[in-house]
Enzyme design. Sequence first.
Site, PDB file in Angstrom:
ATOM      1  N   ASP A  30       0.844  -1.200   0.000  1.00 31.43           N
ATOM      2  CA  ASP A  30       0.000   0.000   0.000  1.00 31.43           C
ATOM      3  C   ASP A  30       0.880   1.252   0.000  1.00 31.43           C
ATOM      4  OD1 ASP A  30      -2.372   1.779   0.801  1.00 31.43           O
ATOM      5  OD2 ASP A  30      -3.270  -0.216   0.900  1.00 31.43           O
TER       6      ASP A  30
ATOM      7  N   HIS B 122      -3.897   6.050   3.108  1.00 32.42           N
ATOM      8  CA  HIS B 122      -4.624   4.821   2.775  1.00 32.42           C
ATOM      9  C   HIS B 122      -4.031   3.591   3.481  1.00 32.42           C
ATOM     10  CE1 HIS B 122      -6.062   1.480   0.181  1.00 32.42           C
ATOM     11  NE2 HIS B 122      -7.088   2.271  -0.092  1.00 32.42           N
TER      12      HIS B 122
ATOM     13  N   ASN C 207     -14.324  -0.570  -7.187  1.00 28.76           N
ATOM     14  CA  ASN C 207     -15.400   0.345  -6.784  1.00 28.76           C
ATOM     15  C   ASN C 207     -16.218   0.892  -7.954  1.00 28.76           C
ATOM     16  OD1 ASN C 207     -14.315   0.063  -4.226  1.00 28.76           O
ATOM     17  ND2 ASN C 207     -13.116   1.938  -4.348  1.00 28.76           N
TER      18      ASN C 207
ATOM     19  N   SER D 147     -11.416  -1.446  -0.653  1.00 28.04           N
ATOM     20  CA  SER D 147     -10.158  -1.461   0.118  1.00 28.04           C
ATOM     21  C   SER D 147     -10.433  -1.729   1.588  1.00 28.04           C
ATOM     22  CB  SER D 147      -9.475  -0.089   0.038  1.00 28.04           C
ATOM     23  OG  SER D 147      -8.694   0.048  -1.095  1.00 28.04           O
TER      24      SER D 147
END
Length: 384
Positions: A133, A166, A257, A320
């Site tokens: 990430d 994130h 998404n 996520s």
Amino acid sequence: MDYTGLLHQLIDGMRCPESEQGGRYLIRFAKPQQYEACLVELSRLRNEFTDLGGVRASRLARTLIAPVQSPDMLHRYGDNITIEEDTPITLHSAALHNKPSTAQGVPWGVKHIRAPKVWSVSTGHRVKIGVIDTGADYHHPDLRYSLARGINLLNRSMLPHDDNGHGTHIAGTIAAANSTAGMIGVAPRSVIYPVKAFDHNGSAYVSDIVLGIDWCVRNKVDIINMSFGMKTRSKSLLDVVNRAYHAGIVIVASSGNDGKRRSIDYPARYPQTISVGAIDKNRRIASFSNRGAYVDVYAPGDKIVSSWVQGKHHEMSGTSMATSHVSGAIALLLAKHPGLSPAEIKALVKRATVPLRARKGTTAKSKIRGGEIDALKLMQEGGE
């Protein structure tokens, strides 16, 4: 095979002005001995040509990563190598739902999957989770005891500090352990190994992910959390995912998404991963989540509060966020049953789901496939 000639072509490409340089490519060798022979030559030439510092290598994928000025010239090596253009890959969080928040002890998603009901049996103790990430906030009170050193693929001399948020959010949902003033994650005694592959804008390339998975395999993590994806298939990514799977690592990936009904992003679409969709507080599939036959399991992903950079907390939505709940639940299971294989865990995850609620106006024909993760049920199934 002419390894010297191949490497000289890469040097020529890197010596061009940036405006004339070609794209970056993944150059994969068909046979392990060819790759190893090329690495020996690369090591020898590095003493002579400093330009070769720009060539990165993944032993796991038998791949060199470098700018290539004219890819057509590499075709003369025939079936000995395959070349694939390096393509961008994006994080799976919905930008619309990213706002500051306050910590709330045990967040709704952690309660919803019944993780607290498992903590008397397992807290995920010492299960190693590679989170590929944006890094993690090493100073965050919620993560003080949850983070290992990890790796910064963008600057290997530095810790994988998060300059986006994130990665810290994902780490918090999985393993936050601040019962006094912050929040508790799904598996508070698991250990996060942050693998910084994404920059401050949340941008990365397939090559960064390949190198990240390579690092996770070499460092023997138990689970890899991949809260990102791309629309196109990558042979290099599939190859390295497959190798990690066969090394016994469970790979959990977000579905995307786009609100699609029949398609999900890669790498979640690969059968070696556990693909995750998002639900809201009402146990309905979140409007933004991809869904359908390719999704293995759903988890809370709408308005999720978790850790953020600078010691803060944010509310975010996205597949996520759902993925981190599933990684945490699997960590609880693995701490108690460490011998389970990735295939066994995937079968258990799919079997231990709870049915979802249909959205208003859903017809009987469009029956919902799959269910949501339930940490307690997963633990009970795993003990049988």
